[in-house]
Enzyme design. Structure first.
Site, PDB file in Angstrom:
ATOM      1  N   LYS A  77       7.476  -6.863  55.880  1.00  0.00           N
ATOM      2  CA  LYS A  77       6.850  -8.177  56.036  1.00  0.00           C
ATOM      3  C   LYS A  77       7.865  -9.087  56.710  1.00  0.00           C
ATOM      4  CE  LYS A  77       3.003 -10.322  54.673  1.00  0.00           C
ATOM      5  NZ  LYS A  77       1.654  -9.745  54.557  1.00  0.00           N
ATOM      6  N   GLY A 177     -14.327 -17.774  47.410  1.00  0.00           N
ATOM      7  CA  GLY A 177     -13.678 -17.823  48.727  1.00  0.00           C
ATOM      8  C   GLY A 177     -14.650 -17.291  49.765  1.00  0.00           C
ATOM      9  N   GLY A 179     -14.191 -17.088  53.206  1.00  0.00           N
ATOM     10  CA  GLY A 179     -13.523 -16.920  54.488  1.00  0.00           C
ATOM     11  C   GLY A 179     -13.866 -15.553  55.037  1.00  0.00           C
ATOM     12  N   VAL A 181     -12.705 -12.501  54.430  1.00  0.00           N
ATOM     13  CA  VAL A 181     -12.888 -11.404  53.475  1.00  0.00           C
ATOM     14  C   VAL A 181     -14.181 -11.590  52.674  1.00  0.00           C
ATOM     15  CG1 VAL A 181     -11.908 -10.278  51.432  1.00  0.00           C
ATOM     16  CG2 VAL A 181     -10.402 -10.967  53.304  1.00  0.00           C
ATOM     17  N   GLY A 182     -14.356 -12.783  52.105  1.00  0.00           N
ATOM     18  CA  GLY A 182     -15.507 -13.035  51.227  1.00  0.00           C
ATOM     19  C   GLY A 182     -16.843 -12.895  51.951  1.00  0.00           C
TER      20      GLY A 182
HETATM   21  N1  LIG Z   1      -8.031 -11.150  56.126  1.00  0.00           N
HETATM   22  C1  LIG Z   1      -7.758  -9.937  55.673  1.00  0.00           C
HETATM   23  O1  LIG Z   1      -8.057  -8.913  56.286  1.00  0.00           O
HETATM   24  C2  LIG Z   1      -7.082  -9.762  54.329  1.00  0.00           C
HETATM   25  C3  LIG Z   1      -6.598  -8.487  53.982  1.00  0.00           C
HETATM   26  C4  LIG Z   1      -6.041  -8.318  52.713  1.00  0.00           C
HETATM   27  C5  LIG Z   1      -5.954  -9.401  51.846  1.00  0.00           C
HETATM   28  N2  LIG Z   1      -6.408 -10.632  52.233  1.00  0.00           N
HETATM   29  C6  LIG Z   1      -6.330 -11.726  51.252  1.00  0.00           C
HETATM   30  O2  LIG Z   1      -7.658 -12.192  50.962  1.00  0.00           O
HETATM   31  C7  LIG Z   1      -7.646 -13.593  50.687  1.00  0.00           C
HETATM   32  C8  LIG Z   1      -8.620 -14.309  51.612  1.00  0.00           C
HETATM   33  O3  LIG Z   1      -8.253 -14.036  52.962  1.00  0.00           O
HETATM   34  P1  LIG Z   1      -9.165 -14.555  54.183  1.00  0.00           P
HETATM   35  O4  LIG Z   1      -8.608 -13.923  55.397  1.00  0.00           O
HETATM   36  O5  LIG Z   1     -10.614 -14.406  53.856  1.00  0.00           O
HETATM   37  O6  LIG Z   1      -8.793 -16.114  54.149  1.00  0.00           O
HETATM   38  P2  LIG Z   1      -9.606 -17.317  54.771  1.00  0.00           P
HETATM   39  O7  LIG Z   1      -8.619 -18.407  54.992  1.00  0.00           O
HETATM   40  O8  LIG Z   1     -10.479 -16.871  55.896  1.00  0.00           O
HETATM   41  O9  LIG Z   1     -10.602 -17.761  53.571  1.00  0.00           O
HETATM   42  C9  LIG Z   1     -10.155 -18.283  52.356  1.00  0.00           C
HETATM   43  C10 LIG Z   1     -11.335 -18.932  51.630  1.00  0.00           C
HETATM   44  O10 LIG Z   1     -10.907 -19.357  50.338  1.00  0.00           O
HETATM   45  C11 LIG Z   1     -11.374 -20.682  50.109  1.00  0.00           C
HETATM   46  N3  LIG Z   1     -10.491 -21.338  49.135  1.00  0.00           N
HETATM   47  C12 LIG Z   1      -9.262 -21.838  49.343  1.00  0.00           C
HETATM   48  N4  LIG Z   1      -8.782 -22.326  48.186  1.00  0.00           N
HETATM   49  C13 LIG Z   1      -9.715 -22.079  47.240  1.00  0.00           C
HETATM   50  C14 LIG Z   1      -9.800 -22.315  45.849  1.00  0.00           C
HETATM   51  N5  LIG Z   1      -8.789 -22.876  45.206  1.00  0.00           N
HETATM   52  N6  LIG Z   1     -10.908 -21.910  45.193  1.00  0.00           N
HETATM   53  C15 LIG Z   1     -11.922 -21.298  45.842  1.00  0.00           C
HETATM   54  N7  LIG Z   1     -11.904 -21.051  47.158  1.00  0.00           N
HETATM   55  C16 LIG Z   1     -10.815 -21.435  47.843  1.00  0.00           C
HETATM   56  C17 LIG Z   1     -11.354 -21.339  51.470  1.00  0.00           C
HETATM   57  O11 LIG Z   1     -12.198 -22.478  51.488  1.00  0.00           O
HETATM   58  C18 LIG Z   1     -11.907 -20.174  52.311  1.00  0.00           C
HETATM   59  O12 LIG Z   1     -13.305 -20.147  52.181  1.00  0.00           O
HETATM   60  C19 LIG Z   1      -6.173 -14.003  50.812  1.00  0.00           C
HETATM   61  O13 LIG Z   1      -5.590 -13.853  49.527  1.00  0.00           O
HETATM   62  C20 LIG Z   1      -5.581 -12.947  51.738  1.00  0.00           C
HETATM   63  O14 LIG Z   1      -4.176 -12.807  51.532  1.00  0.00           O
HETATM   64  C21 LIG Z   1      -6.965 -10.838  53.445  1.00  0.00           C
END
Ligand SMILES: NC(=O)c1ccc[n+]([C@@H]2O[C@H](COP(=O)([O-])OP(=O)(O)OC[C@H]3O[C@@H](n4cnc5c(N)ncnc54)[C@H](O)[C@@H]3O)[C@@H](O)[C@H]2O)c1
Length: 377
Positions: A77, A177, A179, A181-182
């Protein structure tokens, strides 16, 4: 500052490098944790306040994730200590300086993470000849656009639902969440017949027991609106997502959202961790004692890095999705069979599986290459 040699254990870290470049203003940290399975793969985070310890913990998580997914990559990392909202021109200067500085650290392959994106990876690749998460036009697979991690979560749901007697057709799920992933997890799960009944973002929670239209919600989020702007449903506080009774609960936002003090509020059978470290260790133990199956982050959300490894090997999106399906299905099945036999925590079994693979790979390495078999056997 903590003595950096205190991080050392039988797995690594192989190298901790601090980089300073006066001309560009670059300050960066690289941790190559373990390379027994192959060159380390892991993202470059851009944030002003990342510590060496944090980079090490993230690198270790990548070591376990990559080994558990049976990739021919170790874990690493990097962090660039800067505000990620600098101008595009300044970002390019920093990323290129970072690329030049890591050019000779050939056992580290960078990818995107918080604060960096596919353009950043294109600049780094031009300087170093290696990076994943590149723009599609230069051979990349845009993993957030195609939903690699969310797809992996839906494969997990398919396998794990059998272990906790949930019929995915009609199963009710929530996502904390909305974003990348969700929303992608919601899209793939509803395609399997499950029903999204609750969703949060940083503004609050949307709840509709009859189901939320994922396409409509995705369009809304694409316009930078909140889940609270969705017309049909109850609008609740952000934390209310924890109280919604459902079959599957998916954290996809921040770390440590479920802890010993709020875990009793969960009313679900299955948790699939999309976010990294969304539950504390204590909360996972309490879930296990309450018969709630928790699929740990580094097994559940490996879709993104599997996609990156396929991209690095020259594969396309179709191969990436086939590989995610194959690897996650095999891993989850093996982990859950072990959980049933031993009653150990799923995370404990997953760590043991990852360490076993690293140990096997270490056996092929010369003793002069650091972390030795005799230390971790
Ligand atoms: N993007 C990837 O492929 C990937 C891979 C492995 C792990 N992750 C992990 O998954 C998580 C989400 O990643 P992402 O890429 O979807 O991020 P993103 O920034 O696209 O989405 C994050 C979402 O979380 C919401 N959010 C932020 N704070 C919040 C809170 N306190 N309560 C509820 N919702 C909240 C935001 O409004 C947003 O909808 C992170 O922990 C990231 O490290 C992502």
């Amino acid at each position: 500052m903590k003595n950096i040699f205190e991080f050392g254990d039988c797995l690594g870290p192989d190298k901790i490098i601090h980089i300073y470049d006066h001309d560009s203003g670059l300050k960066a940290i690289v941790v190559v944790d373990n390379v027994a399975c192959g060159p380390a793969m892991g993202g470059v985070r851009m944030a002003p306040d990342v510590t060496t310890e944090e980079v090490f913990r993230l690198a270790r998580a990548m070591t376990l994730k990559n080994a558990a997914a049976d990739l021919s990559h170790g874990g690493g990392k990097a962090a660039i200590l800067s505000n990620p909202k600098v101008s595009a021109a300044k970002k390019e200067i920093l990323m290129r300086a970072f690329g030049r500085a890591i050019k000779d650290i050939t056992d580290y392959i960078p990818g995107p993470d918080m604060g960096t994106d596919e353009a950043c990876m294109a600049w780094v690749r031009e300087e170093t000849g290696r990076a994943i998460g590149l723009p599609a036009t230069i051979g990349g697979i845009p993993l957030d656009e195609v939903g690699a991690t969310g797809y992996g979560l839906s494969v997990v749901a398919d396998v794990a639902s059998n272990f906790c007697h949930i019929d995915l057709i009609g199963a009710k799920f929530v996502i904390q969440g909305t974003g990348s992933v969700g929303l992608h997890a919601a899209k793939f799960l509803t395609a399997q017949g499950a029903i999204l009944i609750g969703a949060t973002d940083s503004q609050g929670t949307l709840f509709n027991s009859n189901g939320i239209d994922v396409t409509q919600l995705t369009k809304l989020k694409g316009k930078k609106k909140s889940v609270l702007d969705y017309t049909d449903g109850d609008k609740l506080s952000r934390d209310a997502i924890i109280d919604i009774p459902c079959d599957i609960w998916i954290p996809a936002a921040r770390p440590d959202v479920i802890r010993a003090d709020n875990v009793h509020r969960l009313k679900t059978k299955l948790v699939i961790q999309g976010a990294n470290i969304p539950f504390t260790a204590k909360a996972e133990q309490i879930c296990h004692d309450r018969n709630i199956l928790v699929i740990p982050d580094f097994i559940a959300n490996a879709g993104g890095v599997i996609c990156g490894a396929v991209e690095y090997g020259g594969g396309n999106q179709e191969i990436a999705f086939q590989t995610i399906e194959e690897k996650i299905r095999k891993n989850i099945t093996l982990m859950l069979e072990n959980v049933v036999q031993t009653d150990k925590l799923p995370r404990q079994i997953a760590i043991e599986m990852a360490e076993q693979r690293i140990r096997r790979a270490t056996a092929y390495r010369s003793k002069s290459h650091g972390a030795g078999l005799q230390l971790i056997a």
